[in-house]
Structures are given as C-alpha cells and as structure tokens.
Design a protein around this motif. Structure first.
Motif, PDB file in Angstrom:
ATOM      1  N   ASN A 263       0.764  -0.791  -0.157  1.00 31.46           N
ATOM      2  CA  ASN A 263      -0.329  -0.214   0.342  1.00 31.46           C
ATOM      3  C   ASN A 263       0.613   1.720  -0.291  1.00 31.46           C
ATOM      4  OD1 ASN A 263      -1.416   2.531   1.469  1.00 31.46           O
ATOM      5  ND2 ASN A 263      -3.082   0.617   1.280  1.00 31.46           N
ATOM      6  N   ALA A 379      -5.565   2.553  -1.943  1.00 27.47           N
ATOM      7  CA  ALA A 379      -5.747   1.635  -1.890  1.00 27.47           C
ATOM      8  C   ALA A 379      -6.541   1.408  -2.879  1.00 27.47           C
ATOM      9  CB  ALA A 379      -7.416   1.377  -1.063  1.00 27.47           C
ATOM     10  N   GLU A 383      -4.776  -1.726  -6.109  1.00 27.41           N
ATOM     11  CA  GLU A 383      -5.689  -2.522  -6.364  1.00 27.41           C
ATOM     12  C   GLU A 383      -6.140  -2.351  -8.605  1.00 27.41           C
ATOM     13  OE1 GLU A 383     -10.928  -2.577  -6.911  1.00 27.41           O
ATOM     14  OE2 GLU A 383     -10.251  -1.947  -4.538  1.00 27.41           O
ATOM     15  N   GLN A 384      -5.484  -1.317  -8.993  1.00 23.55           N
ATOM     16  CA  GLN A 384      -5.355  -1.323 -10.297  1.00 23.55           C
ATOM     17  C   GLN A 384      -3.832  -1.741 -10.629  1.00 23.55           C
ATOM     18  OE1 GLN A 384      -4.468   3.133 -11.338  1.00 23.55           O
ATOM     19  NE2 GLN A 384      -4.961   2.704 -13.595  1.00 23.55           N
ATOM     20  N   SER A 387      -4.428  -5.337 -10.623  1.00 25.85           N
ATOM     21  CA  SER A 387      -5.303  -5.443 -11.529  1.00 25.85           C
ATOM     22  C   SER A 387      -4.442  -5.654 -12.805  1.00 25.85           C
ATOM     23  CB  SER A 387      -6.527  -5.162 -11.613  1.00 25.85           C
ATOM     24  OG  SER A 387      -5.972  -3.890 -11.744  1.00 25.85           O
TER      25      SER A 387
END
Lengths: 393, 658, 203, 229
Positions: A263, A379, A383-384, A387
């Motif tokens: 993070n 966050a 996440e990006q 992915s």
C-alpha cells in the motif's frame, strides 16, 4: 555490573584465548586477523623496549639516589658510539618490519575482489542509506546508541562486499571495528571499501515477520560507527552489519525486492524511515529540527510559491503535493516560518517515482482532514496495480 | 635605574607606576611571567572543559533525542511555569468538568499554551518561534542563497535548544571542541616557549634580553587579542567543530561562533611566529662571548628547533584559517564540495602546520627534561650532541609526515609514502629517551619534584611514543584512526609529555624567577597524584580505542561504560592533584622561604644570576668558563666545595675520551 | 662616515671599486656594503627583458604547446626573475650565508607542501575508481547564471581523472555523457547557450 | 630645502643629523650585531610571508589540476593580461628605485634617497589604483565575484567561480601587502627627511626594501599564473 560482564564477553569471543583478544573485539572479517597480528608484533616490540627503559629509571633511581647533599655523580662515559649506533639501528630495523608488514596487510584491505557485490552507501547527517545492487534498500532498523533509527545491513556470510560510498552533506566515515576497516565518505566523491565476513552467522530471516532477527541477542551482528565527526548527532550514527546464511539472505532479498504489492501509505513510511526523515520530522506533532508531519498536508505555508520545477498544478501557499515534492527535492528553496534554511539536504535523484508518491500519500494520511481520502486513493492505486499485474500474467 | 641590585619585578613608587611598568615593559622576564599567568589561566579553563566532558561521558545517554527540560526559572502570576527564554507557557490540561487531568505519576498534566490558530504562545499571547524567515529575493524574484547563516552574537547560543532545553549532544560537542581549541592554541603551544622560554632563554645564553624586545611585548599583546577573540566566541556560543575545523562541516555549521574562533587561532599564530623569530635571532646573535653552539644548554637547542617549526609552519595554518574565514563569509568554495571544492585539500593545508605543531608542543618538553635530569642528578648528560641533533632532526622530519593524520581520507599512494616517512620520526625520539635513561647511570639522583616529573615524563612519553607505531602502520591505523586510541596516544604525548615537563620545569625554575621556595613534600605528593590520575584517565582509553570506540562521541554503546567510568574517575584524581599544585604555589608566593641563588646545584648560566634576577639579568656580563653539564669538572655556584668533591681529573679525561 | 665619500658624489656611473670606495666604516670598524649602481641597473633591465619573454612565450600562438608545458615555462622564467631579485636587489649574494639558508629552507617547505599535496590530489582515484557515469547526487552543486540572471543549479561534478577525455572541460564531459544528457537537457531546456562555445570572449 | 647633497665638511658639522648620533639598543654589544640581527629577523619574517602565500599557490595548483579544463579558459575570459603586465613593470621599477634609495642612504645623500623612496611609493600607489579602478571595480559590477557570489553568465565553464576565488583572495592579500608597503615607505620617507637614516642607521629602510622586494617577487609569480597561462 552488567557492563563488566558484557565487556568480558566481548573480550573472550571467538575461540581465542582472552589474551589473544585482550586488545581487540572479535574479528568479523577475513583481514581482521592479519591486522591484529601486526598490532601484536608492534605491541611486543614496544613491551621489549618499554620494560627495560622503565626498569632502568627505577633501578638507577634507587641505586644512585643521592644520600648526602652536594654529593657528586661518579664519572661515566659521556658518549659511546657503538652503543648509540646500536640503539639507533635496532629500532630502525624493527620499524622497517612494522612498515612493510602493515603495508602488506593494508594492501589486502585496499583492492576489492572482482566478484565483490556492490552496496551503494549514502551517508548523511545523521544516518545511513544502503542501496543494494538491484536497486532496493535495506529497511531493517533497531535502536543502537540512543538512535532508534539505526539501520541493520544484512550481508551474505562469507561473500565479499564492496561499499561504494558518498555523502550528502559533510564528511562521514564508515567504520566497522570488528572488520578493522574504515574509510572516509565525502560529498561530491565516491570512496570504496570492501570486506568479507568470517563464517559466523549472526542473524536469520523470520518468515512471518519478514525481517532479520538476531540469533544471539547478546551478540547481534557487528557495530557500524561513523568515525569522522559530523555534527550534532554524530554519536548516534550507528548501525549493525548482520550476516545471514545464503538461503536466508536470498529470502530477505526477495522480501525486500517487491514493494509493488505494498500500500502506498505503508511504502511511504518505509521510504521515510529508510531515508532518515524521522531524524528531523515527527509524526505526532512534537517539535524537532524540521516541521512535524502531523496535519501538515493541506495546512497553510505562508510565503511559499511553487518553484519552476514543481509549478504544474501546485497551489501557492498551501502544503499540497507540489509543496511536499519541492521540500523533498529542493529543500533550500523555501523554509517554513520558524525553521532555518540549510538544515536539510536534497533528495533529488534519491526518492523518485512511486516512492515519491508514496511519501506524499503517507504525509497526507497523517492529516486528519485528508486521511480517509488518502487511504481511499492508495487502496485504489494498489487495486489497479494488482489488476494490471494480473492482466499481464 | 637601580637595575643592578633590584629584582626585575620590583615595584615602583606608586601602584599606578608599577602597573604601567608591566604594561609597557620590554623585559623578557616580565613578558614571560605575563605569558605564564595567561597560559595558566587558559590551562584552568581548558581543564574545566575537560572535567565537564569526562563527566558527560560517565554513562551513555539512553535516549538523547528525548530532551531534558531546563530548570524552571519562575512562575507567572497564575502560578504557571515560565521558562528562561520567556518562550513557552504551560497550562494544565482540564477535563470537561474543569478538573486537571492527572498523568501516571499523579501530577497535573500540562501542555503548551496555544492560541486559536494552534500556535504555541508565550505569556503575552504572542506566537512563538523565530522571526519568520522569508527568503531574500533579488530583483527578479529568485531566492538569494547564503552559504552560511551566521548566528553569532547571541550569548551562549547553542548550548540549549530552541525551546530552552539542554541538548546533551550540543553541550558535549562544544565541550570537546573548546577543550581542544583552548588547550592547543592558547595553552600548550605558548606554554613552554613563550612563558618559560621567554624568561630563561636570554638568561641561559647570558644575554640581557631577547633580540627584539618590543616585538616580544607585541607578541604577548597579540596573544591577548587572540585570547579575547577566543573568549568572545566561547561566550557567544562556543564552537562545535573540533579544534581541527574540518570542512565542509565547519563551513556549513551555523551554530556557535566558528568564524571568531578561527580568527582567534589565526591571530594566535602571529604571536607564535614572532616568538619563534625572536628566539632564532637571539640564539644566533646574543650568545655570551665564548659560548659556541655546543656549549648551549639542551633547553636552548630544543627551543631553537621549536622556533624553526614555528617560523616555517605557522604561516600555512594562518592562510588556511584565513581561507576558512573567507569560506564562511564570502563562500570562496575552495574547501567546500558544494561549490566544487575539495575538503581533503583543507586537511592537507591544516595538517601541514598542525603536524609540525605537535613538535612545537613536545620539543620544548624534551628540552626541559634534559635540564631536569642533568641538574637534579648532577650528571653530565649522556650523548649531548645526539640529543641536540635529534631536536633539529625531529624539526626537519616533522615537515614530511603530516599525511598520517589522513590515512582514511587521502589517496592510498600518498598513504604509503606518509606511513614510511612517519617511522623516521621515531628514531630521533627513541635516541633521546635512551640517552636520558643512560644519563641516570652512576648519577647522583635527588628525588625532588622536578626530578620526579622527569621520571614520570620518561614513563608517560615512552608509552605515548610507543603507541605511535600502531598509528603509523597502515593496517593498524585504518582500525585505530579516529578512535580513543588516538585520543590516549596524543594525551600521553601532549599531557604525559609536555604538561608533565612544563610542571617539572615550573618547579625547577620557580625559585629562580619568583625568588621563593615551594614546599617540597606537598609538591611531591601532588606530582605523584598527577601521575596516577593521568594514567588512570588515559590508559583505559587505549582499550576503548582498540575495542572500537570512536572519538568525539557524546554517547556510546553499553560495552564501553566501565572503561569510561574508570577514565572519568581518573580525571577527578587529576583535577585534585592540579589543585594541590596551585595551593602549593600559592603558599610559596605568600610565605615561601627565600630562594638561594642555586637551590639545585645547576651549572647553566641562569644559576649564576640572582634569585630573582635583576632587571638586565646579570650585574656584569657573565664569563663562560665551562660547559652546561660539566658536573664532574666544576663545583656548582653557591655550593660548598667541601660537600662537592670533584672526581679525579684523569678519570674524567679517560671517560670523555680526551 | 659620510665625508669619506665626498670625493665621488657625481661620477660613479661605471662599476665602482668595491674594495675601496664602496665600503663605509662605522665607528667600530664594521663594514657597510654600499649597494653598487650598475649591477642593479643591469638586473632591472634583465627583469624587464624576462617579463617580455614571459609575455611572448605565453601569448604567441606558435609557442603554445599545451596548458601544462606553457605554465611550466612561465613558472621557470618567474623563478629566474625571483632569483635575480633575491640575489641582487635583496643583497643575498653580499650578505651572510645564514640569510640564504632561511630562503632555501622556506622554499624547501613550499615545494614540499605543494608537491606532496598534489601527489595525493592527483592519485585520489587510483584505487577508488568508480564506473563512468555515476554522479554523486546531492552534495555537489554547480551554479550557472544564464543571460536573464536566472540561476541554474546543476548537481554532480566530473573529475577529469575519471574520464576518457581528460582534455575536455568538466562540463563538456558532463554534457557528452549519454547517461547525463537527459538530465542536463531537462535542466537547460530554456538555455540556448548550452552549445560548444569554446571561445570564452572578453566579457 | 635643496635636494643637492651636502658637500662640505663645514656645512655638515653645522647641520649634524640624528643618524650620525645613532647608538645601538642597550642589549646589543655593537651596532653591527644589531644590524645583522635586524636583517636576519627580517629574512625570517619574509620566509613566513612566502609560506603564507604558498597556501594560494597550493590552491591554484589544486584548481589547475582538478579543474584545468575551465581554469585556463576562465583566466583568458575574465582577466586582462595587459593591466597585469603594466603592473608588473611598475613593481619591478619600484623594486629598483628602493634599492637605489638604500644606496643613497649608505652614501649619506638623504634627499636623493627621499626622491627614490617617493618614486617607489608612487609606483605602489599606481599599482593599487590600477588594480582597483581597472580590475576590481569592473569585476564587482559584472558580479565576477569569488565562489558562491559568482553571478556571471558563462556559457561553458562551471568552475570559473573557483578560479575567481583564487584570483580574488590571492590578489587581494597581495594588495593588502602593497598597501602596508605604502604605509611603511611613507614612514621611511618621513624619517628620511628628518634625517634619522644614514650610513650608520639605514636598517629600517633596508628591511622595508626587503619587504617590498618580496611583495614584488610574489607578484612575479602571481602574474603569469593568473593572467597568462
């Protein structure tokens, strides 16, 4: 008397008799023993000269003590060429041996083997930065000599390392007593030093905690000191060299290498700690040399206007991204009221890319008004990123 | 005039005239005494700093970043705490029901008073902190850089942190820097040459004065001006750079008064140069008729060698320090890497003087010890010429070896050269020690305080000298460089050498220049205590150094605590011993026995002068009839020939190979 | 004494007889060597000629060999001039030898100081050689001011000893280094004068 | 007053000047010793002067060695060798005239000595004026200042600020020495006119001359180093 017992432990380390370790702490590098051998030679030569000299002063002092006022000395020669020559030539020969032996032992400290693994060392007031060859840094810390931010430098046992060192501000010196090595570190110049540890393993890699842990808490690694006076917190510029087995070392490297999954806010804290930011900046509002980071983001900075380097999108007078980036890269462009210019050195080229973003996010997360927003954005970024990684795979 | 029968310091008709006679004096003895007073004052000051820094090292600071609050100065009307700088007002933290919040110890919890904007305020409600520093801008609105932000002029700036709290690091750094600067520039360099040398060099040569008496007085005033600069920088915040002023730290630090301290050292350099010039010309031109070069006492030889170094090396440190001042004020950048300069160049500049300066410090000590051993054992010195030539040899070699202070910073090629050359200086030094020791053979040793000091000198200086080779040898110096081993080594040389010799010389010549005897037994006791305290303090530091304790550390890892405690304990013994010496001297001045002309039975010319000498040293120019150490040929002046049976002349001739 | 010399007030253009005419005696009979006129004039003329020689060797283009050779030549001429001044104007050849000893000692110290220091400075990189292209970040600052008075701060310094082209100026090396081109162009985006103008020019 | 030398013994007896009654200081055995010692002391002082300037020479050598790409360029770009050359000639002339002044004192011709000292002083003042008016002031205006204050646009050099540092500190220190020389020579002129110096007592002027020559010698080295190559 804990200190006494600690001292004796240090003296009696490493399979050697206490006498052999009387002067020095345990040897941690391959050339420590050759250094100690030269020293012991000099010591015994000195002792052989010292004892007769003092013995003669005491002996003559007692034997030829004046018993009566006015008594005159017996007649003795006023010079003796043979004697004078012999006590000139003998020390000369002994000292020539000292020089050549010391020179020989020095040469081995001088030239690093070709396969030595480079570690890039950046010293600054008052801390260290260790960048490994692949571009990631150590971020293990422990409290040594009153500095809670002292770094641990994990190295693989029995492997040569070459420290390529430079300084950000003043002269420092890289000194590991157990290795018997020392080299000054200059701003504006590289100096090089190398070492290879003995086969003693001091630390292991803790899989759960993802960090290195001392095997024997009483003898955790080898001290690193700054040996060239560098200002206020000179004595707190300590660190430890930790030797790991090859397997543990590789595991530690793997764990350190991958920051992509972290993070942004956590990464920001790591980067800040690695670069010694907490020496001068607090995160709880208390005063240090630099402004506290608590509630910094979004606060007013009177008189600040973005410099050309960070002009895009920066808002004058408010501590937003532009202000923080400028403060990191060009710290002497502007000083907040109450703080002096010249306290901080530039991190231009040291912190960049995602790490720079991470620090900004971290500071943002310390501000009550923006914390939630920062966490949300961080966050989302993670996440990006994940992915994308999945997409690639 | 009356200068043929009155002591040189005899008071004039009025007090004012007496003071005037000292202020305007060109008499080398008065100037020497004034130097002695100034130097002893500085020794006291440097000693106080030494005691304080040893006390700071009593135990490691467990968390220096957690700063200790300074003592409370006062309370305001409402009984709230106000700190010394009037800065911060603490107000109790209140619960919702207005009762104080208690902390873990049951005390009311306080926090800094803040205004509505959240800024800390003082008692008047004004926001705290320095005045807002707006960057200076030029016509185009670009910020103007200043290389150094000077913060000089504020009293005791830097001893405390901004919020009025004590910062151990800061205090320690200032303590060791001031200790070093004062001891080196203000005490040990002028101690023997300018004080004892000034008083006794002309007398021992049989001259009326030094060659240039006005220049001599001038050098004293220059010393005082330099001392005032040093005291100013001491009051204005001190220095925290160490006595070496290494760049770029010394050019970038903006605490304390580095500029004025550097100027002080620069000015003091001139004092040293003028003394050196004066002595060289005096030795060349003012020896009493009949005194050849090898009829000079060895103290004069040592001072002559010292003066050569003073003249040839000191100007270089002068220009170095001047360039450092330019660096701080104009930012010339030659030593500053931020401007493309080279800090190693500064180290070369600095050590080109400061290594020979080490011999400025120790050579006069050698000279004194030669005198002490000869006089107090009534013995012709063994190898007079070897001792004399080794002084000159040391002076010559001292210019070749400065690089051994830079083994970790200069190029390896230069390291090798300097390491080899450094061993050269060991030879003349070893020769001296062997000669002194051999001189005691078949001597007639009287264990007075000066002789005790000579023996202690041989002990301590030999240790100091023998710990030199590990520092000259490359492999070991890489380990020992900048550790306590170096600290112990140079204290064994500087203090165990020079200071013990200085004290020995002071006792030796005290009856001559004050005209009063001191209490021998108390002085002996004090000297033994000095010896014990000194060894306790500094021998432990050899162990600290080899174990890897770097120098100039305000705190340390716990392993070193025991040795540091022993060392600090030793410093207390040392302090008590020095105070004892001071008391013995004070009693001597107040009511000491009147000194005879020649209390020890010396043969050099000063023992032919009155105690204290008259204004022009001798009532008639002395006639030199014997060498300085002909104890087997001549009865010392003032000694009863019946008590001093000279040996058979034939035996003397045989022994000396005539 | 002054009146000993009354007879030769005007006509002393030629080399005087040192033994008899040009030694004044004081009351104690010690010799004062009177400075002769003609040798001093010749030395002065010689100094002017040597100055002209220095200018010629330094400024004539066909005499240019290299920086260091021309500096050495200039310094040798300067040393010779200094020697003339010391020997004649400063009376060293007439005075006691001890004064010459002082001069020689000081010269020895100067030479020692500069040469040994330069030996170190010149060999700093012999072992601590780092790969080309590495620039220390942070510590070094170079300042340039462009035409409009803006101050450019460039970081990083090249030592000529690390370089393949030691003849080039330091900034030329920095500019030619592919590793550094990107950074340099970025910091000189609005600077038209980053070209290879070597001429310098008189302000 | 006339500048013609006193030529008759009667006139001389009538105007007995202070230098004829000169007595050495009390701690010397005779005047010869005193004079030799004064000169020896002066030489020792000159040795310290040489070593003082050796710092600048060393700094120059360092810059020349590590930054020599820009060092020569900066010298050619910023300094005018013609001014330096004229000043060199002026200093050489002043050295010659002060030697002549000492000669005239030794021959007891004080007004000739006075004139020679005057020429020396004029040369020194010319040197200073030329230095300040033609070199320092324009450089101050162009901000060609030492080190950090260097603010002059230069398309190709980055270390010319260090060259300017060496230039400024060495020539300024030399200039201070010239200024001190002017003061000391003025003092010598005043006391020459008052008749303090003569064949028995010219040590002060001789030492002034030695000092002035060392200032000259230092410039002889500074000139080619800074202005020419």
């Amino acid at each position: 008397m804990a200190s006494l017992s600690t001292h004796i432990v240090t003296l009696g380390a490493e399979n050697l008799s206490w006498w052999e370790r009387f002067w020095f702490r345990e040897s941690g590098s391959t050339f420590a023993d050759s250094t100690d051998a030269v020293y012991n030679y000099i010591f015994w030569v000195s002792a052989i000269f010292f004892i007769p000299i003092v013995g003669m002063v005491i002996g003559f002092g007692i034997k030829y003590r004046r018993s009566k006022v006015g008594e005159v000395a017996e007649v003795s020669p006023s010079h003796n060429t043979a004697l004078e020559l012999s006590w000139s030539v003998t020390p000369a020969i002994l000292m020539a041996i000292m020089f050549f032996w010391g020179f020989k032992a020095y040469l081995s400290k001088l030239v690093a083997p070709v396969d030595a693994e480079p570690i890039y060392v950046t010293a600054y007031q008052w801390g260290w930065n260790f960048d490994y060859a692949d571009g990631y840094s150590t971020n293990e810390f422990e409290e040594i000599a009153a500095n809670p931010e002292s770094p641990i430098i994990p190295v693989q046992v029995g492997k040569p390392y070459k420290m390529i060192m430079t300084s950000r501000d003043v002269i420092h010196s890289f000194y590991v007593p157990a290795f018997r090595i020392k080299r000054d570190i200059f701003p504006n110049r590289y100096t090089v030093l190398w070492f290879e540890t003995t086969d003693r393993i001091t630390h292991y890699f803790d899989e759960d905690d993802k960090s290195v842990v001392a095997i024997d808490p009483d003898r955790p690694g080898y001290y690193l000191f700054c040996a060239e006076y560098c200002g206020d917190q000179h004595s707190q510029m300590a660190g430890r060299i930790a030797t790991l087995s090859p397997e543990d070392y590789n595991k530690w490297l793997e764990a350190r290498k991958d920051t992509s999954g972290i993070n942004l806010i956590e990464l920001g804290e790591l980067v800040a700690r690695k670069n010694g930011c907490f020496q001068c900046h607090s995160v709880d509002g208390s005063a240090k040399q630099g402004p506290t980071w608590e509630n910094l983001y979004g606060s007013e900075v009177p008189g600040w206007s973005p410099s050309a380097a960070v002009a895009e999108g920066a808002t004058p007078g408010v501590a937003e991204r532009g202000y923080i980036v400028e403060s990191i890269l060009y710290p002497n462009e502007y000083a907040r009221p109450g703080f002096a210019i010249g306290q901080m050195s530039s991190f231009l080229g040291q912190i960049e890319g995602r790490e720079l973003d991470a620090v900004v996010f971290y500071i943002k997360s310390l501000s009550g008004d923006f914390a939630a927003q920062a966490e949300q954005e961080a966050a989302a970024e993670l996440e990006q990123q994940l992915s994308e990684t999945e997409g690639d795979g | 005039m009356g200068h043929h029968d009155r002591p040189y310091y005899a008071s004039k008709e009025t007090l004012w005239k007496t003071i005037w006679s000292w202020i305007y004096t060109v008499d080398h003895k008065k100037i020497g005494v004034m130097y002695l007073c100034a130097v002893l004052l500085m020794f006291f000051l440097g000693g106080v700093f030494a005691m304080a820094l040893r006390a700071e090292l009593w135990e490691p600071i467990t968390n220096v970043t957690k700063q200790v609050q300074a003592e409370v100065q006062a309370t305001d009307d409402a009984g709230r705490l106000v700190y010394e700088n009037g800065a911060e007002v603490l107000v109790p933290v209140l619960n919702d029901d207005e009762t104080p919040v208690l902390d873990a110890d049951g005390e009311p919890k306080v926090e800094p008073k803040k205004n509505d904007a959240g800024q800390k305020v003082n008692a008047e409600g004004e926001p705290l902190g320095d005045p807002v520093m707006t960057p200076e801008v030029d016509a185009d609105g670009n910020p103007v850089y200043e290389e150094v932000i000077e913060r000089e002029g504020e009293l005791f700036k830097g001893w405390t942190s901004e919020s009025g709290t004590v910062n151990s690091n800061n205090v320690y750094n200032r303590l060791f820097s001031l200790h070093g600067t004062i001891m080196v520039f203000l005490f040990i360099i002028p101690a023997i040459p300018a004080a004892l040398g000034n008083i006794f060099l002309p007398i021992m040569l049989g001259a009326k004065d030094v060659a240039f008496p006005k220049l001599n007085l001038g050098s004293w005033y220059i010393y005082i001006i330099g001392g005032l600069f040093a005291v100013y920088s001491l009051i204005a915040g001190g220095v925290e750079t160490g006595w070496t002023f290494y760049t770029p730290y010394s050019t970038s630090t903006n605490w304390g008064s580095v500029t004025s301290m550097v100027l002080a050292a620069f000015i003091l350099g001139f004092s040293s140069i003028f003394t050196g010039m004066n002595f060289i010309v005096t030795v060349h031109k003012l020896r009493v008729p009949g005194m050849g070069w090898f009829d000079m006492p060895l103290f004069i030889w040592a001072l002559y060698a010292t003066s050569i170094i003073q003249v040839l090396a000191t100007p270089v440190v002068g220009i170095t320090l001047l360039m450092l001042v330019f660096e701080r004020t104009l930012g010339i950048g030659i030593f500053d890497p931020a401007l493309g300069g080279d800090p190693v160049l500064y180290q070369h500049f600095f050590w080109f003087y400061s290594h020979p300066a080490v011999y400025i410090m120790i050579l006069p000590g050698f000279g004194i010890v030669s005198e002490l051993i000869a006089v107090h054992s009534h013995k012709r010195l063994f190898g007079y010429r070897a001792i004399a030539f080794s002084s000159i040899g040391i002076a010559a070699v001292s210019f070749l070896i400065w690089g051994h202070h830079m083994f970790t910073s200069e190029s390896p090629s230069a390291n090798v050269v300097f390491s080899a050359l450094t061993f050269l200086v060991g030879l003349p030094t070893a020769i001296k020690v062997f000669n002194w020791t051999s001189s005691l053979y078949k001597a007639s040793i009287s264990w007075t305080t000066p002789m005790l000091y000579a023996a202690f000198f041989i002990f301590c200086f030999t240790i100091g000298g023998l710990t030199g080779p590990p520092l000259a040898t490359l492999a070991t110096d890489i380990h020992l460089h900048d550790t306590y081993f170096v600290v112990a080594h140079f204290h064994y040389v500087m203090m165990g050498g020079t200071v013990l010799a200085f004290l020995g010389g002071l006792h030796h010549w005290w009856p001559k220049f004050t005209g009063k005897m001191y209490n021998e037994n108390w002085a002996r006791l004090a000297s033994i205590l000095v010896f014990i305290g000194f060894n306790i303090t500094f021998f432990t530091q050899f162990f600290l150094g080899t174990q890897g304790m770097p120098r100039r550390y305000a705190t340390y890892v716990p392993e070193f605590e025991l040795l540091h405690k022993i060392s600090t304990f030793g410093s207390w013994v040392l302090a008590i011993a020095f105070l004892m010496h001071a008391v013995v001297f004070a009693f001597s001045l107040a009511g000491g026995r009147r000194a005879p002309r020649n209390p020890w039975g010396g043969l050099t010319l000063e023992w032919y002068a009155d105690s204290p000498p008259v204004e022009h040293n001798f009532s008639h120019e002395p006639l030199l009839t014997h060498g300085p150490y002909d104890y087997d040929l001549v009865v010392p002046p003032g000694w009863d020939p019946a008590d001093y049976p000279l040996p058979d002349p034939e035996a003397v001739a045989r022994a000396h190979g005539h | 004494m002054a009146h000993d010399h009354d007879h030769q007030t005007e006509n002393e253009g030629l080399m005087p007889n040192l033994e008899h005419d040009e030694h004044a005696h004081d009351d104690h009979g010690h010799h004062v060597h009177v400075t002769p006129f003609m040798p001093m004039l010749l030395v002065f003329v010689g100094l002017l000629c040597l100055t002209a020689l220095t200018l010629w060797t330094a400024k004539a283009e066909y005499f240019y060999v290299s920086n260091s050779v021309n500096l050495t030549v200039a310094l040798i001429i300067a040393s010779f001039k200094g020697l003339l001044v010391a020997a004649f104007f400063m009376h060293l050849i007439y005075d006691k030898a001890i004064n010459t000893v002082v001069v020689v000692a000081s010269m020895f110290a100067v030479v020692l100081f500069i040469t040994i220091t330069m030996i170190d400075i010149g060999t700093q990189d012999m072992v601590d050689k780092t790969e080309k292209g590495e620039i220390a970040v942070g510590g070094s600052v170079q300042i340039q001011v462009d035409e409009s008075g803006n101050r450019q701060v460039t970081r990083g310094v090249y030592s000529p000893f690390w370089s393949d082209n030691p003849g080039l100026s330091i900034v030329e090396q920095a500019k030619n280094d592919p590793e550094n081109v990107k950074k340099y162009n970025k910091s000189h985006a609005h600077d038209d004068h980053s070209g290879d103008d070597h001429s310098g020019g008189d302000h | 007053m006339t500048t013609a030398p006193i030529s008759s013994g009667a006139e001389l007896a009538a105007k007995r000047e202070p230098h004829e009654d000169y007595v050495h200081q009390h701690h010397w055995r005779n005047a010869a010793d005193e004079a030799e010692a004064a000169k020896f002391g002066m030489w020792l002082f000159l040795a310290t002067e040489v070593l003082l300037f050796s710092g600048f020479f060393c700094a120059y050598a360092w810059g020349r060695m590590t930054h020599y790409g820009t060092w020569r360029e900066a010298s050619h770009a910023y300094l005018d060798w013609k001014i330096g050359a004229v000043n060199t000639v002026v200093l050489l002339l002043s050295s010659f005239t002060i030697v002549m002044a000492i000669r005239e004192l030794q021959l007891a011709r004080k007004w000739r000595a006075f004139v020679y000292l005057g020429i020396t002083n004029l040369c020194a003042i010319f040197f200073l004026v030329a230095k300040i008016a033609l070199e320092y002031l324009p450089k101050l205006q162009d901000k060609k200042l030492p080190g950090a204050n260097f603010w002059y646009y230069n398309p190709h050099g980055t270390h010319d600020h260090l060259f300017m540092s060496v230039y400024w500190i060495s020539t300024a220190t030399h200039g201070v020495h010239v200024l001190i020389g002017v003061l000391v020579i003025s003092w010598a002129m005043y006391w020459t006119a008052r008749g303090r110096y003569g064949p028995k007592n010219f040590m002060f002027v001789e030492n002034t001359g030695l000092y002035w020559h060392i200032v000259d010698v230092i410039w002889i080295f500074l000139f080619p180093m800074l202005y020419l190559v």
